[in-house]
Design a protein around this motif. Structure first.
Motif, PDB file in Angstrom:
ATOM      1  N   THR A  91       4.917 -15.129  31.223  1.00 11.45           N
ATOM      2  CA  THR A  91       5.789 -14.145  31.220  1.00 11.45           C
ATOM      3  C   THR A  91       5.111 -12.752  30.893  1.00 11.45           C
ATOM      4  O   THR A  91       5.318 -11.691  31.681  1.00 11.45           O
ATOM      5  CB  THR A  91       6.703 -14.139  29.800  1.00 11.45           C
ATOM      6  OG1 THR A  91       7.300 -15.631  30.062  1.00 11.45           O
ATOM      7  CG2 THR A  91       7.911 -13.310  29.988  1.00 11.45           C
ATOM      8  N   PRO A  92       3.760 -12.731  30.212  1.00 11.46           N
ATOM      9  CA  PRO A  92       3.297 -11.270  30.029  1.00 11.46           C
ATOM     10  C   PRO A  92       2.551 -11.011  31.318  1.00 11.46           C
ATOM     11  O   PRO A  92       2.605  -9.594  31.778  1.00 11.46           O
ATOM     12  CB  PRO A  92       2.057 -11.803  29.135  1.00 11.46           C
ATOM     13  CG  PRO A  92       2.570 -12.874  28.425  1.00 11.46           C
ATOM     14  CD  PRO A  92       3.382 -13.529  29.297  1.00 11.46           C
ATOM     15  N   VAL A  93       2.452 -11.795  32.373  1.00 11.14           N
ATOM     16  CA  VAL A  93       1.870 -11.337  33.749  1.00 11.14           C
ATOM     17  C   VAL A  93       3.000 -10.429  34.331  1.00 11.14           C
ATOM     18  O   VAL A  93       2.881  -9.450  35.174  1.00 11.14           O
ATOM     19  CB  VAL A  93       1.308 -12.487  34.414  1.00 11.14           C
ATOM     20  CG1 VAL A  93       0.975 -12.184  35.785  1.00 11.14           C
ATOM     21  CG2 VAL A  93       0.297 -13.321  33.778  1.00 11.14           C
ATOM     22  N   LEU A  94       4.161 -11.190  34.393  1.00 14.20           N
ATOM     23  CA  LEU A  94       5.275 -10.589  35.074  1.00 14.20           C
ATOM     24  C   LEU A  94       5.466  -9.176  34.353  1.00 14.20           C
ATOM     25  O   LEU A  94       5.844  -7.975  34.996  1.00 14.20           O
ATOM     26  CB  LEU A  94       6.661 -11.089  34.735  1.00 14.20           C
ATOM     27  CG  LEU A  94       7.881 -10.607  35.349  1.00 14.20           C
ATOM     28  CD1 LEU A  94       7.830 -10.736  36.775  1.00 14.20           C
ATOM     29  CD2 LEU A  94       9.089 -11.430  34.998  1.00 14.20           C
ATOM     30  N   ALA A  95       5.539  -9.200  32.772  1.00 16.33           N
ATOM     31  CA  ALA A  95       5.569  -7.805  32.419  1.00 16.33           C
ATOM     32  C   ALA A  95       4.679  -6.792  32.702  1.00 16.33           C
ATOM     33  O   ALA A  95       4.965  -5.364  32.837  1.00 16.33           O
ATOM     34  CB  ALA A  95       5.701  -8.006  30.751  1.00 16.33           C
ATOM     35  N   MET A  96       3.386  -7.254  32.713  1.00 19.82           N
ATOM     36  CA  MET A  96       2.404  -6.263  33.157  1.00 19.82           C
ATOM     37  C   MET A  96       2.518  -5.803  34.685  1.00 19.82           C
ATOM     38  O   MET A  96       2.375  -4.646  35.029  1.00 19.82           O
ATOM     39  CB  MET A  96       0.987  -6.910  33.084  1.00 19.82           C
ATOM     40  CG  MET A  96       0.567  -7.178  31.650  1.00 19.82           C
ATOM     41  SD  MET A  96      -1.123  -7.726  31.398  1.00 19.82           S
ATOM     42  CE  MET A  96      -0.853  -9.620  31.798  1.00 19.82           C
ATOM     43  N   THR A  97       3.205  -6.820  35.530  1.00 25.08           N
ATOM     44  CA  THR A  97       3.194  -6.392  36.977  1.00 25.08           C
ATOM     45  C   THR A  97       4.279  -5.272  37.009  1.00 25.08           C
ATOM     46  O   THR A  97       4.142  -4.278  37.855  1.00 25.08           O
ATOM     47  CB  THR A  97       3.838  -7.475  37.807  1.00 25.08           C
ATOM     48  OG1 THR A  97       2.652  -8.665  37.723  1.00 25.08           O
ATOM     49  CG2 THR A  97       3.862  -7.395  38.982  1.00 25.08           C
ATOM     50  N   LEU A  98       5.432  -5.233  36.382  1.00 23.81           N
ATOM     51  CA  LEU A  98       6.439  -4.361  36.400  1.00 23.81           C
ATOM     52  C   LEU A  98       6.050  -3.055  35.447  1.00 23.81           C
ATOM     53  O   LEU A  98       6.550  -2.063  36.003  1.00 23.81           O
ATOM     54  CB  LEU A  98       7.729  -5.017  35.625  1.00 23.81           C
ATOM     55  CG  LEU A  98       8.324  -6.197  36.210  1.00 23.81           C
ATOM     56  CD1 LEU A  98       9.541  -6.685  35.273  1.00 23.81           C
ATOM     57  CD2 LEU A  98       9.206  -6.007  37.488  1.00 23.81           C
ATOM     58  N   ALA A  99       5.072  -3.369  34.706  1.00 22.15           N
ATOM     59  CA  ALA A  99       4.801  -2.238  34.066  1.00 22.15           C
ATOM     60  C   ALA A  99       3.969  -1.379  35.299  1.00 22.15           C
ATOM     61  O   ALA A  99       3.886   0.135  35.214  1.00 22.15           O
ATOM     62  CB  ALA A  99       3.631  -2.196  32.789  1.00 22.15           C
ATOM     63  N   LEU A 100       3.135  -2.007  35.804  1.00 17.14           N
ATOM     64  CA  LEU A 100       2.375  -1.229  37.002  1.00 17.14           C
ATOM     65  C   LEU A 100       3.241  -0.773  38.110  1.00 17.14           C
ATOM     66  O   LEU A 100       2.770   0.422  38.707  1.00 17.14           O
ATOM     67  CB  LEU A 100       1.348  -2.309  37.663  1.00 17.14           C
ATOM     68  CG  LEU A 100       0.197  -2.827  36.654  1.00 17.14           C
ATOM     69  CD1 LEU A 100      -0.513  -3.933  37.551  1.00 17.14           C
ATOM     70  CD2 LEU A 100      -0.758  -1.680  36.544  1.00 17.14           C
ATOM     71  N   LEU A 101       4.455  -1.434  38.452  1.00 15.01           N
ATOM     72  CA  LEU A 101       5.080  -0.714  39.188  1.00 15.01           C
ATOM     73  C   LEU A 101       5.736   0.498  38.867  1.00 15.01           C
ATOM     74  O   LEU A 101       5.883   1.380  39.532  1.00 15.01           O
ATOM     75  CB  LEU A 101       6.579  -1.913  39.599  1.00 15.01           C
ATOM     76  CG  LEU A 101       7.332  -1.610  40.666  1.00 15.01           C
ATOM     77  CD1 LEU A 101       8.048  -2.946  41.035  1.00 15.01           C
ATOM     78  CD2 LEU A 101       8.550  -0.866  40.327  1.00 15.01           C
ATOM     79  N   VAL A 102       6.303   0.499  37.651  1.00 16.16           N
ATOM     80  CA  VAL A 102       6.718   1.926  37.049  1.00 16.16           C
ATOM     81  C   VAL A 102       5.802   3.035  37.178  1.00 16.16           C
ATOM     82  O   VAL A 102       5.795   4.120  37.306  1.00 16.16           O
ATOM     83  CB  VAL A 102       7.299   1.542  35.729  1.00 16.16           C
ATOM     84  CG1 VAL A 102       7.876   2.802  35.134  1.00 16.16           C
ATOM     85  CG2 VAL A 102       8.445   0.676  35.720  1.00 16.16           C
ATOM     86  N   ALA A 103       4.385   2.448  36.526  1.00 14.09           N
ATOM     87  CA  ALA A 103       3.168   3.689  36.754  1.00 14.09           C
ATOM     88  C   ALA A 103       3.245   3.989  38.146  1.00 14.09           C
ATOM     89  O   ALA A 103       2.813   5.423  38.308  1.00 14.09           O
ATOM     90  CB  ALA A 103       2.229   2.995  36.234  1.00 14.09           C
TER      91      ALA A 103
END
Length: 419
Positions: A91-103
């Protein structure tokens, strides 16, 4: 699971047009909907999965009853333990991926956007690194449920207990290595696709161990076809069909033809709906007397299990044939030659709806009018059956002490083996 979260996020965000996968570069370059708000919602909800997994892991490590060694644990606990590991690691990998998308969307940093020097395939790799293990997040507990029901109603100890436990851990481990089979036609390296194809075949080995061991447990057992058992047997059958279709899709040459057809739809639903939901319904029926202290109409339970099994196969097996003939998914029309199979599938869905409605009705009825259940109506050996139905606060009046392995049934009588 993710699709439901994204849909909920879209509801409050005023609509998101990226699809449930949020694929880039559409979600970063072209979409003008409320992507950031929806992604933020998914990001926050992900912490519930992480904390739940951490809770289960710590509980299994530190709060086992006296005498409850690792290889006395019920397989349902093993399954939830492995699921929790996936939750905490994936799950943290998904969270980091979505954070990168927002960035990238806000700061215009080139991560996924090819116009900024990014790589859109990177998003797919990160997304499926989570989303394929997410399938096992839902399937592994279902396997644990089947592993509790089958020994009880076969009146036999589970065949190959240690192999079953190691197979659960094997599925969870190898499941992290096969995400690339979702990307065979995405443009990734052919050599990478060959490796992912091999690993996808490899994950079938621990799954096959479980199917073979469930079957061996039934061999020469004192089988009772109660409602939970029918659901569990339905799970084994549907999971096997879906798993064999998964091997087809793991083959590079076949996957090129079958990608984005109804064959994939059928495969997914045989695993996640036909298999998993049927196992969960079996678990609901199995533990219903323990949870509520009431029994349900057994005959209606059996009828519902058979209707669901028949209705599901009539719904989704024609879709295998449609996919083999090349009918694509996500199209609202289809050529006339596919009419008969589509009508059969629609008829099956109607039957399936009746099957799902029946348990809802009679289980609610049983809360008020069902007969009182004793502490152990199934004569099962699990620790939960050694307390009252429903259990008291904190489950037991006194701390239980475990003195035997799991699933100890007497080979002669099928009753609980003596101490």
């Amino acid at each position: 699971m993710i699709g439901g979260v994204f849909t909920l996020g879209a509801l409050y965000a005023g609509g998101v047009d990226t699809g449930w996968t949020f694929y880039t570069p559409f979600s970063t370059m072209f979409s003008h909907s409320n992507v950031i708000i929806a992604v933020a919602g998914v990001f926050i909800v992900g912490f519930s999965s992480i904390l739940t997994g951490l809770n289960f892991i710590v509980t299994v490590h530190t709060m086992r009853a006296p005498g409850m060694t690792w290889f006395r644990l019920p397989l349902f606990v093993w399954a939830n333990y492995a699921t929790s590991i996936i939750l905490v690691l994936a799950t943290p990998v998904l969270a980091m991926t979505l954070a990168l998308l927002v960035a990238e969307r806000v700061l215009h940093v080139g991560i996924f956007d090819p116009a900024l020097g990014g790589d859109p395939l990177l998003f797919q790799h990160l997304f499926w690194f989570y989303s394929h293990p997410a399938v096992y997040i839902m399937v592994l507990p279902a396997m644990g449920v089947a592993s509790e029901i089958i020994p009880c109603f076969a009146r036999k100890r589970i065949f190959g207990y240690r192999f079953m436990a190691y197979a659960i851990l094997g599925i969870a481990s190898i499941g992290f290595l096969v995400w690339g089979h979702h990307m065979f036609v995405s443009g990734q390296s052919m050599y990478a696709s060959m490796v992912f194809s091999l690993l996808s075949f490899l994950v079938a080995i621990p799954s096959a161990i479980k199917v073979f061991n469930w079957t061996a447990t039934l061999y020469k057992g004192r089988i009772t076809f109660s409602a939970p058992m029918l659901y569990a047997l339905g799970f084994v059958g549907l999971f096997t069909i879906g798993g064999l279709a998964g091997l087809t899709l793991a083959s590079l040459a076949l996957d090129v033809h079958l990608t984005d057809t109804y064959y994939v739809i059928a495969h997914f639903h045989y695993i996640m709906v036909g298999g998993t939901v049927m196992a969960y319904l079996g678990g609901v029926h199995f533990w219903w007397p323990k949870m509520t202290g009431r029994t349900y109409p057994e005959m209606l339970g059996r009828v519902a299990a058979l209707i669901i099994f028949f209705g599901f196969n009539l719904t989704f097996f024609p879709q295998y044939l449609l996919g083999l003939e090349g009918m694509p998914r996500r199209y609202h029309t289809y050529p006339p030659e596919f009419q008969v199979l589509n009508v059969l599938s629609s008829a099956g869905a109607s039957i399936l709806a009746v099957g799902y409605l029946l348990p809802f009705c009679y289980l609610i009825w049983s809360l008020f009018y069902g007969k009182r259940a004793g502490p152990n109506p199934w004569r099962a050996t699990g620790l939960e059956w050694q307390t009252s139905s429903p259990p008291p606060k904190h489950n037991f009046e006194h701390m239980p002490v475990v003195r035997r392995d799991a699933y100890q049934y007497d080979p002669e009588t099928g009753d609980e083996a003596p101490q």
